[in-house]
Design a protein around this motif. Structure first.
Motif, PDB file in Angstrom:
ATOM      1  N   ASP A 566       0.836  -1.205   0.000  1.00 51.57           N
ATOM      2  CA  ASP A 566       0.000   0.000   0.000  1.00 51.57           C
ATOM      3  C   ASP A 566       0.868   1.250   0.000  1.00 51.57           C
ATOM      4  N   GLN A 649      -5.181  -7.177  -5.135  1.00 53.44           N
ATOM      5  CA  GLN A 649      -5.761  -6.008  -4.486  1.00 53.44           C
ATOM      6  C   GLN A 649      -4.756  -4.868  -4.394  1.00 53.44           C
ATOM      7  N   GLN A 653      -5.611  -1.184  -6.012  1.00 52.38           N
ATOM      8  CA  GLN A 653      -5.634   0.056  -5.236  1.00 52.38           C
ATOM      9  C   GLN A 653      -4.553   1.036  -5.671  1.00 52.38           C
ATOM     10  N   THR A 658      -8.372   2.994 -11.030  1.00 55.98           N
ATOM     11  CA  THR A 658      -9.328   2.611  -9.987  1.00 55.98           C
ATOM     12  C   THR A 658     -10.003   3.831  -9.383  1.00 55.98           C
ATOM     13  N   HIS A 659      -9.281   4.950  -9.348  1.00 60.27           N
ATOM     14  CA  HIS A 659      -9.755   6.136  -8.644  1.00 60.27           C
ATOM     15  C   HIS A 659     -10.397   7.172  -9.580  1.00 60.27           C
TER      16      HIS A 659
END
Length: 733
Positions: A566, A649, A653, A658-659
């Motif tokens: 992340d 995942q 992310q 994705t955003h």
């Protein structure tokens, strides 16, 4: 159809809102043009510094203030006189310099924009110098100054002396060659090299991500050569097309995207006269990456191999007769292992080697014996070790570059296990030291917040002997650079800012954050050169800010330095916290008007900022940005995110796509990308722009025709790009 296409392009490239009347073009900005034409005022400054083994001469490259063509010079330590040894013009005799496509690609990987003698080599005895130009090689006899053109075939790549100084090795026609200096005749050593199965060349991943730029190594007696065979036949091929010449074929490159096949690399041993190859054997299925190869004067041929996710690596000693390997040391890290091509650094008598590790929390330098067993720590964790400058064996003295204050860097000395001490005095500064084998001669290249780069020649005790002469033009101003630590306790952030030179105390100004934002990356530096563009932008009505995450410190906790999976969200959150902490002590920062910009990973972070944190970042200019990490290369991407199939995942992310959502608030975004980029391909920008367009999210899109990942290689393009960047921030902040 043409009208519909035109309408689509307008919608794609500009916000669908009323625009203010365009500002008349400003007069030509002579400073910015000069900045780029002088390579940030570094043209004319010595580079490529090399110390002769007799410690009497310092060799270096230098160009004129407005030329990219580097010439070769020698500085006499005793007399402090400098003489010109060789110039490109003397060899070319009026002809233009030409580079093969292979050499151009290699320089792209090494981020080399200079021409002329971009590098040179000094024989181990110091008697001869080797330079390459336009695919040809020349040897300069140090004693007489005589220049001899070597009779090689065309397209020479990666030329280097053999340890004995009697031969030169190089790669051409995808095979390894050698040339005997006594007879000036060449011989093909390997056979059967092809564009898809090269011999002696470092593959894309090794050059771009590992810092390994060569694919062959001489034995100490020059009777054998080790070489890589890099088979890219199974690697995915990506195309780069020149859309302005649709009749021409696209250029196809072997590019291993995350989760796909890498080049198959193996290491062979062959007589310098050619013949049968003995292949080195290790568990390549478990450790597919050949990261480092060392063949010391005494000690074994040594290779470092890594597993795919770079969480484990093994140092192996090679039996050169059979190709069998014996493990010397295993290193692991639950996040990832950082490579340093200096190590292993074998001692001259072969009694052991130096090794860099982060096993005990931060970078540490160790001495290990011939079996790999730890003897002792030479530079302890917490000392800020960054890179090895030298190990003077007779004195048991380590010289290293680094320090514990991230905006600064110095040359340090550690004698026989004592505490590190600085070789020089003064500061704040960024220093890089080079030390002769016996430690009697040192060259320190230094720059600071109000001084450009200069190179001082010192005795081993630090006494100054002289300075390598510079011809560089000095910048017309000194930036108003302010570096400070903000935050409290352990949550301290290194920050810097540059205000307009006519800024008034207490008057709030919009903010531009300059970002790169990769793990362990430092942006805040005590550097005048790195602040010149910031001052140019600031003078147009902004405060320009740089912010380092807590993990940028070499002494930070491991989990802060290496945020796995992340990493993007964590590092962006760090930028936000650091910005807010800085605003507490600098009230002139208007946090309601914050923009962000960067290139490459900085472009990715800039786009991510306006997509996911629009309440903080109102506008962004993203240059050469990765859009989806599944489309970036294996070695870097999988280091941070793991394998796509195992950690989908993390990839989802981390993807900008994705955003991108219809109706979701986001800041203003300009996307800039070179159409010839072979690192972050142009389709990254197309994918992002298409997603934004389909989601109804206004944005601007600026393609840079024919430009690679090094956008600064073309001064005019870089100048126009920055003009557009400032226009965009003025319009939206």
């Amino acid at each position: 159809m043409m009208k519909a296409l035109f309408t689509a392009l307008v919608l794609l490239s500009a916000p669908v809102v009323a625009q203010p009347k365009p500002t008349p073009p400003a007069p030509a900005d002579t400073f910015f043009r000069q900045l780029l034409e002088t390579r940030f005022f570094n043209s004319g400054r010595p580079s490529g510094v090399t110390l002769a083994p007799d410690e009497k001469t310092v060799f270096f490259l230098r160009n004129s203030p407005t030329s990219k063509a580097l010439s070769l010079f020698a500085f006499d330590v005793a007399t402090q006189e400098t003489r010109e040894l060789l110039t490109p013009a003397a060899l070319l005799k009026g002809a233009d310099e030409k580079l093969s496509p292979e050499e151009q690609a290699r320089r792209e990987r090494m981020r080399v924009t200079s021409r002329g003698f971009s590098s040179f080599a000094l024989s181990e005895d110091g008697a001869n110098l080797l330079v390459g130009l336009s695919g040809k090689l020349y040897v300069v006899a140090r004693a007489s100054g005589k220049v001899t053109e070597l009779q090689t075939g065309p397209g020479v790549i990666d030329p280097r002396f053999a340890p004995t100084g009697t031969q030169v090795g190089y790669v051409r026609e995808h095979d390894v060659y050698r040339l005997d200096l006594a007879t000036n005749t060449e011989r093909r050593v390997t056979q059967g090299g092809t564009p898809e199965k090269t011999h002696g060349l470092a593959e894309f991943i090794a050059q771009e991500e590992m810092g390994r730029y060569t694919g062959y190594w001489w034995s100490p007696d020059a009777k054998l050569l080790a070489y890589t065979e890099a088979d890219t036949s199974g690697v995915e091929k990506l195309a780069i097309a020149n859309t302005t010449t649709p009749e021409a074929s696209a250029r196809r490159l072997s590019y291993p995207r995350a989760g796909t096949a890498n080049a198959q690399v193996r290491l062979g041993l062959i007589s310098a006269n050619g013949g049968k190859t003995t292949w080195v054997r290790w568990d390549a299925a478990k450790y597919p990456y050949l990261a480092t190869v060392k063949w010391p004067a005494k000690g074994p041929l040594t290779v470092l191999v890594q597993n795919r996710t770079q969480t484990e690596e093994v140092l192996l000693a090679v039996d050169v007769k059979t190709g069998r390997t014996t493990p010397l040391h295993v290193e692991t890290d639950e996040a990832w292992l950082n490579l340093d091509q200096t190590f292993p650094h074998w001692l001259s008598d072969g009694s052991g080697f130096l090794w860099r590790t982060e096993r005990n929390g931060s970078a540490e330098l160790e001495l290990r014996d011939t079996t790999g067993k730890l003897v002792r720590s030479l530079v302890p964790p917490g000392a800020g070790f960054s890179s090895l400058a030298a190990y003077v064996e007779g004195e048991e003295t380590v010289y290293f570059n680094g320090g514990t204050s991230t905006p600064e860097s110095y040359l340090w000395r550690v004698r026989k296990g004592q505490a590190p001490t600085r070789v020089t005095t003064g500061g704040p500064a960024l220093e890089w030291g080079r030390v002769s084998k016996n430690g009697a001669l040192i060259v320190v290249t230094s720059e600071g917040p109000t001084s450009m780069k200069s190179s001082s020649v010192l005795k081993g005790d630090g006494t100054r002997l002289g300075e390598l002469p510079s011809l560089a033009t000095e910048p017309p101003f000194k930036p108003r650079l302010e570096v400070r630590q903000v935050g409290t306790g352990k949550d301290r952030y290194a920050t810097s800012l540059v205000r307009p030179r006519d800024a008034k105390p207490g008057v709030k100004l919009p903010v531009i954050v300059e970002v790169y934002g990769g793990p362990e990356t430092q942006m805040v530096r005590q550097s005048m050169a790195q602040s010149l563009v910031a001052q140019w932008m600031a003078d147009q009505g902004f405060i320009v800010v740089r912010l380092d995450a807590r993990g940028a410190s070499p002494l930070a906790d491991r989990k802060l330095r290496k945020p796995k999976y992340d990493f993007a969200r964590v590092l962006l959150d760090e930028q936000v916290v650091a910005l807010r902490e800085l605003a507490k002590v600098v009230p002139e920062l208007d946090l309601n008007r914050v923009g962000i910009t960067g290139g490459s990973h900085g472009g990715y972070m800039s786009a991510l900022a306006v997509l996911t944190r629009p309440e903080v970042f109102k506008a962004a200019v993203a240059v050469s940005a990765v859009t989806d990490w599944r489309d970036y290369d294996t070695h870097l991407t999988e280091r941070f995110l793991g394998l796509p199939g195992e950690n989908p995942q993390a990839y989802e992310q981390s993807s900008l796509l994705t955003h991108v959502k219809a109706g979701q608030p986001m800041g203003k975004l300009m996307v800039i990308h070179g159409t010839a980029d072979d690192n972050v391909f142009f389709f990254h920008a197309l994918k992002l722009s298409d997603a934004l367009f389909r989601a109804g999210q206004p944005h601007e899109f600026l393609p840079l025709h024919g430009i690679s990942h090094m956008v600064f290689a073309d001064p005019l393009v870089a100048e126009r790009m920055y003009e557009e960047t400032l226009r965009y921030f003025k319009q939206n902040l």
